[in-house]
Design an enzyme around this catalytic site. Structure first.
Site, mmCIF file in Angstrom:
data_model
loop_
_atom_site.group_PDB
_atom_site.id
_atom_site.type_symbol
_atom_site.label_atom_id
_atom_site.label_comp_id
_atom_site.label_asym_id
_atom_site.label_seq_id
_atom_site.Cartn_x
_atom_site.Cartn_y
_atom_site.Cartn_z
ATOM 1 C CG ASN A 431 5.590 52.766 52.776
ATOM 2 O OD1 ASN A 431 5.817 51.978 51.754
ATOM 3 N ND2 ASN A 431 6.093 52.722 53.717
ATOM 4 C CD GLU A 432 6.355 48.747 54.460
ATOM 5 O OE1 GLU A 432 6.901 49.100 55.723
ATOM 6 O OE2 GLU A 432 7.125 48.237 53.730
ATOM 7 C CG ASP A 433 0.088 54.222 56.838
ATOM 8 O OD1 ASP A 433 1.347 53.896 57.128
ATOM 9 O OD2 ASP A 433 -0.424 55.255 56.942
ATOM 10 C CB SER A 486 2.182 50.732 48.317
ATOM 11 O OG SER A 486 3.053 49.876 47.814
#
Length: 853
Positions: A431-433, A486
Site C-alpha cells: 500500500n503506497e510504497d 496499490s
C-alpha cells in the site's frame, strides 16, 4: 498407524510481566489473546479506547511479557515414538517469541504472520507438560534493527521507522485513524497434533472455460508421513459431484477433474454463491487416518487491462464469469486493535453491511493483517470480491538477506492459507510504497529489469514487490492476478490512464472541491475519502463520564484525541465552511453536519466516476473503493461505519449511488463573454446534465421526468417528461440530456431545485435531487410539515415535506431500530419510503435536516 489427532492448547494460560521480579502470573482473559486484553481483564490498566488512556499504556509495548500453561500429553510408548509424531502448531505468535517446552527452547519467532510447527516428539513427557512463551518488545527490537542498518534510507508515513524492520501489523505503531497500541501474545490458536501421517495441505487450481460450460479442477494434497493413498471427494449441497482415489508420489497427490455445467460463483447481485466442498481423505491399511476439507467456488475471474475507444491508456476492471463488474466498494482495516476479540459473527456482520450497502469489493489494506478465515468465508458466502494487499504500507522497507527470507516465508505461508477463497481476485504487493518512493525521490528505473541491481539502490524493497511476491504468486496462485502495489500503473502512481489510483486531492493534497471529482478520475480509484464524526453514542462511549462528561463538545481535547489525522481540525472546517452553514453546537447537529458533508462528498465521487463506466470499449473507470468501511476503535475518521457497526450517513448515500439502477445529475455554469475584452457583457448559462446508470444485466427503457421547485416557496415551477421509453443499456452509464436549468425568471437558478426520475411501466425506479451549490448560499426553509411516519406494518417510514428539504435524517434512540436508507432529499408532492427493521408500537422517530438550527 495413528489417526491425526488435534488437541487445542487453550486452557490454564497465565501471564506476567517478564522483567519484573515481583510480577505474579495472572489468568488470561481468553484464548487466543493478547497482553492488553489480559491487563484490562485483570484491572491492571484501564480500557485504552476510553478518554486518553492510550497515553498511559505505552509502557506495555516496551517490556517483555511471559505466557505460560501446562497441558496433558497422550503417553507415547517407545514403539509409537518410532512411527508417531507429536507437533505443536503455533498459528500466530505476536511477534518476537521464545518458546520453551519442559525447560527446553524449541522455537524463536520473528514474524506475527508466519505460522510455525515444531516437532516435539522427543520433548513431551507423560502427564503435564509446561509451555512457556516469552515475548520481547517488537518496538525496541525494531529500533535496534534500524540502528544496525544505518545505510538503508529508513522513512515512512505514519508510525515510526522501527515498524519497517518488524514483520508485525503496521497499524500497531499508530496510524492517522488508529491508536498506538503495541500488542504481543499468542494471537492465534496453538494446537498439539499427534499423527503417523497427515495431510499437510489441501489446495487446487481451477479454470472455468470461457464458454462457462465446463471447469477444470485440479485437486492437490501434500502428505507428511508414509501413507500414500488419498481419496478426493467433491460435493455440492451435500451431493457427490466427483470422487477419485489416487496414490501419492513423493508426498504429493493430485487429480484433474472436469466438471460439466459447473455451478458458478458470482459476485453479489449478479448470481448465486454456490460453494463446493473438496475433501481429501488419507487412507492407510484401509483405515481413514486424516481428512481435510475446504470450500471453493468455481468462477472465471479476470483483470482486464486493454486499450479503449476515445481515451489514452488502458482499462483496469474486473470481469467475473465474462461479466464486467464496476467495483464500487470499500477499503478494510483490522476491525479492532485487539484482533483476538473479533468474533466470527462480527466478521460476518461487517461483510454483510458491505453487501447490503450495494458494494461489490473489499480491499484488505496492507498495514493490517492477512485476515481471519471467518472474514474471507463471509466474503465467499455473500459474494463480495476481495482485493488482498500484502502487508507493507507507506514506507521504504529494508531488504537485508534475513529480512528477505522472512518475507518470502510469510508470503508463501499466507498465500497457502488463503488461496482457496473464490472471493480473492487480486493480490497487490503493498500500500503506497511506490508513492512513498516517488515523494522521497528514491531510485526507480522502470526499464531496469535486473532484479539483483535493485537491492543496491536506495529503494531495495522493489525486490520484494517485483521479485519475491511475484514469484510466490506465480508458483502458488497462478490463476490469480498479482499487481505490484496499490496504487501502481508502471512509471507513475498518479497517472490516471493506467493501473489504479489513490485519489487524495480531496482532503489531502491540493484539497480540491468534492464537486470536482469528475476531474480526479482514474481507471480504478482504490482509495479516496472524507472524514466525519461518528454517532453520538460512539462519542459518549469513549468519554470517561459519557453523556455527563465536560468534554462532550466538538472541539474538546478528548474528542480531538480520538481523531488521529494530521490537521483534521482545519480540513473538516475547510470542507464544512465551503459547503454548509453550520455551528459546533449542539454537538448532535455538528455530527450531522460532518456526516452530511462526508455523504455528499463520497456520493459525488461514486456518481461521477460511475458515469465513466460507459460500456464495452469505454470502461474509462472500472471501480471506486472508499477509504474506508470500518474502524479499529471509537474515533472520528474516514470510515463510513463506525467501530460499533453504526452506519454514518455516507453509508446510505453510497448504497443509493451503487443501486442496480440510478440517476446522476450535475449542474455546471458556463460563462460566455461577448468578446475577448469585456468584463461587463458576460452571458452566464447554468446547465444540468443527466445520465442513467444501469448496473443490471438487462437493458431497460424508462420515461425520464424532470421537475423543478422553488426552494423558498416550495412551488413546482417545471414538470416535463423529457424522454419517453428512453433506452438505458445494461451494465453501463448512458447520457440522457443536457439543458439549461428550468427557471421561471432569469437568475432564479440559485433558488431552483431540480428533481429527476426514471419511470418504468408507471413505477419509479430511480430518483435524484440536484441542488444549487454551494448549499451555504441557498435560502433553505424550515419546513412546517416535515413528517416521518411509521407505516402500518412498521417495516417502513414515510417521509415528506411541503418545501424542498436537504438531507433529512431519520433518527431513533433505540439501537434495535435499523434503517435501510437515510439522509434523503425531499421535494413537495412526494413521499419517500425508508425501509426499517425492529420498530415497535413504542418506537419514537425524530428528524434532523440541513438548516434545522
Amino acid at each position: 498407524m495413528s489417526k491425526h489427532t488435534i488437541i487445542p492448547i487453550d486452557k490454564n494460560w497465565t501471564f506476567k510481566q517478564g522483567d519484573n521480579k515481583d510480577s505474579k502470573f495472572l489468568p488470561v482473559a481468553q484464548f487466543p489473546t493478547n497482553v492488553h486484553l489480559d491487563l484490562i481483564a485483570n484491572n491492571i490498566i484501564a480500557d485504552p479506547f476510553i478518554g486518553k488512556n492510550e497515553n498511559d499504556v505505552q509502557w506495555i509495548g516496551e517490556v517483555p511479557w511471559v505466557y505460560k500453561t501446562t497441558f496433558p500429553s497422550p503417553s507415547l510408548s517407545e514403539k509409537e515414538r518410532a512411527t508417531v509424531k507429536a507437533v505443536i502448531a503455533f498459528d500466530g505468535l505476536d511477534t518476537y517469541a521464545t518458546v520453551v517446552l519442559n525447560g527446553k527452547e524449541i522455537l524463536k519467532t520473528e514474524s506475527m504472520f508466519i505460522p510455525e510447527r515444531v516437532d516435539v516428539t522427543t520433548y513431551l513427557k507423560e502427564g503435564d507438560n509446561e509451555l512457556e512463551i516469552t515475548f520481547e518488545s517488537a518496538y525496541l527490537k525494531g529500533c535496534a534493527i534500524v540502528e544496525k542498518y544505518p545505510d538503508h534510507h529508513w522513512g515512512c508515513w505514519n508510525g515510526d521507522t522501527s515498524r519497517l524492520a518488524v514483520r508485525k501489523a503496521q497499524y500497531h505503531w499508530g496510524w492517522d485513524w488508529g491508536p498506538t497500541l503495541m500488542t504481543c501474545g499468542p494471537w492465534r490458536p496453538i494446537n498439539l497434533e499427534i499423527f503417523s501421517s497427515r495431510i499437510s495441505d489441501l489446495y487446487f487450481t481451477s479454470n472455468v472455460d470461457k464458454s462457462l460450460k465446463s471447469a477444470e479442477f485440479v485437486a492437490k494434497a501434500d502428505i507428511e508421513g508414509s501413507a500414500t493413498e488419498v481419496k478426493f471427494d467433491i460435493l455440492l449441497d451435500g451431493k457427490e459431484v466427483a470422487s477419485k482415489t489416487v496414490t501419492a508420489e513423493k508426498g504429493h497427490a493430485s487429480h484433474k477433474f472436469t466438471i460439466d455445467n459447473p455451478a458458478l460463483w458470482f459476485p453479489v447481485r449478479y448470481g448465486k454463491q454456490p460453494l463446493y466442498t473438496v475433501t481429501a481423505t488419507l487412507i492407510e491399511s484401509k483405515s481413514e487416518i486424516d481428512s481435510q476439507s475446504k470450500k471453493f467456488g468455481l468462477r472465471r475471474a479476470e483483470l482486464i487491462q486493454r486499450p479503449m475507444t476515445g481515451q489514452p491508456g488502458t482499462t483496469f476492471f474486473f470481469q467475473i464469469n465474462n461479466i464486467p463488474v464496476f467495483c464500487g466498494g470499500s477499503d478494510w482495516i483490522p476491525a479492532d486493535n485487539f484482533i483476538p476479540r473479533i468474533s466470527k459473527e462480527k466478521y460476518y456482520d461487517w461483510v454483510k453491511l458491505v453487501a447490503d450497502g450495494n458494494q461489490f469489493m473489499i480491499r484488505v489494506w496492507g498495514g493490517g493483517i492477512f485476515e481471519e478465515q471467518a472474514f474471507y468465508d463471509a466474503c465467499d458466502e455473500l459474494g463480495i470480491l476481495v482485493w488482498q494487499d500484502f502487508m507493507f504500507g507507506c514506507g521504504n522497507y529494508p531488504a537485508f538477506p534475513e529480512y528477505l527470507a522472512l518475507v518470502k516465508t510469510e508470503a508463501e505461508e499466507n498465500v497457502k492459507l488463503l488461496r482457496h477463497h473464490p472471493s480473492i481476485v487480486i493480490w497487490a504487493g503493498n500500500n503506497e510504497d511506490y508513492q512513498y518512493q516517488e515523494s522521497m525521490k528514491l531510485t526507480y528505473d522502470f526499464d531496469n529489469k535486473d532484479a539483483e541491481s535493485w537491492l543496491k539502490t536506495d529503494f531495495p524493497a522493489r525486490y520484494i514487490y517485483e521479485k519475491i511476491l511475484l514469484d510466490a504468486c506465480n508458483e502458488l496462485i497462478p490463476d490469480t492476478f498479482y499487481h505490484f502495489g496499490s496504487p501502481w500503473g508502471g512509471k507513475d502512481t498518479t497517472d490516471p490512464t493506467i493501473g489504479d489510483l489513490h485519489q487524495w486531492n480531496v482532503w489531502h493534497g491540493s484539497q480540491e472541491k468534492y464537486q470536482n471529482f469528475d476531474k480526479l478520475v482514474g481507471r480504478f480509484v482504490s482509495e479516496f475519502g472524507m472524514e466525519a464524526f461518528p454517532n453520538i453514542k460512539t462519542i459518549e462511549s469513549f468519554l470517561p463520564l459519557g453523556k455527563d462528561d465536560p468534554d462532550r463538545f466538538a472541539q474538546s481535547s478528548t474528542v480531538d484525541f480520538h481523531n488521529k489525522a494530521d490537521g483534521h481540525e482545519r480540513r473538516i472546517a475547510l470542507y464544512l465552511v465551503e459547503n454548509f452553514r453550520y455551528a459546533p453546537d449542539p454537538l448532535e447537529q455538528f455530527i450531522y453536519s460532518t456526516q452530511l458533508m462526508q455523504a455528499e462528498c463520497l456520493a459525488s465521487a461514486y456518481r461521477l466516476w460511475k458515469r465513466q463506466w460507459k460500456g464495452p470499449g469505454k470502461e474509462y473507470c472500472g471501480g471506486a473503493l472508499v477509504w474506508q468501511i470500518n474502524d479499529c476503535w471509537p474515533v472520528t475518521s474516514w470510515a463510513i461505519v463506525d467501530y460499533y457497526l453504526r452506519p454514518k450517513h455516507a453509508y446510505y448515500t453510497v448504497k443509493r449511488e451503487m443501486a442496480p439502477i440510478s440517476l446522476g445529475v450535475t449542474r455546471k455554469e458556463h460563462l460566455i463573454p461577448k468578446d475577448k475584452h469585456t468584463r461587463a457583457y458576460i452571458d452566464k448559462k447554468t446547465e444540468i446534465e443527466i445520465w442513467g446508470s444501469n448496473l443490471t444485466l438487462e437493458d431497460i427503457t424508462a420515461d425520464v421526468v424532470v421537475k423543478a421547485f422553488d426552494v423558498i416557496t416550495g412551488k413546482e415551477t417545471y414538470s416535463k417528461t423529457i424522454e419517453s421509453a428512453f433506452s438505458i443499456p445494461s451494465n453501463r452509464s448512458t447520457e440522457i440530456a443536457a439543458f439549461a436549468v428550468p427557471v421561471s425568471n432569469p437568475g432564479d437558478e440559485s433558488r431552483t431545485v431540480v428533481a429527476a426520475y426514471l419511470y418504468s411501466q408507471g413505477e419509479q425506479i430511480a430518483r435524484y435531487i440536484n441542488w444549487p451549490e454551494p448549499l451555504k448560499y441557498v435560502h433553505l426553509q424550515k419546513p412546517k410539515e416535515l413528517k416521518a411516519v411509521l407505516g402500518k406494518d412498521r417495516k417502513s417510514v414515510e417521509v415528506s415535506a411541503e418545501v424542498p428539504v436537504k438531507g433529512v435524517a431519520v433518527e431513533c434512540v433505540d439501537e434495535g431500530v435499523k434503517f435501510g436508507d437515510n439522509l434523503v432529499d425531499l421535494v413537495p408532492g412526494e413521499v419517500v419510503v425508508i425501509p426499517v427493521e425492529g420498530a415497535g408500537k413504542e418506537t419514537v422517530l425524530e428528524t434532523r435536516y440541513l438548516g434545522m438550527v
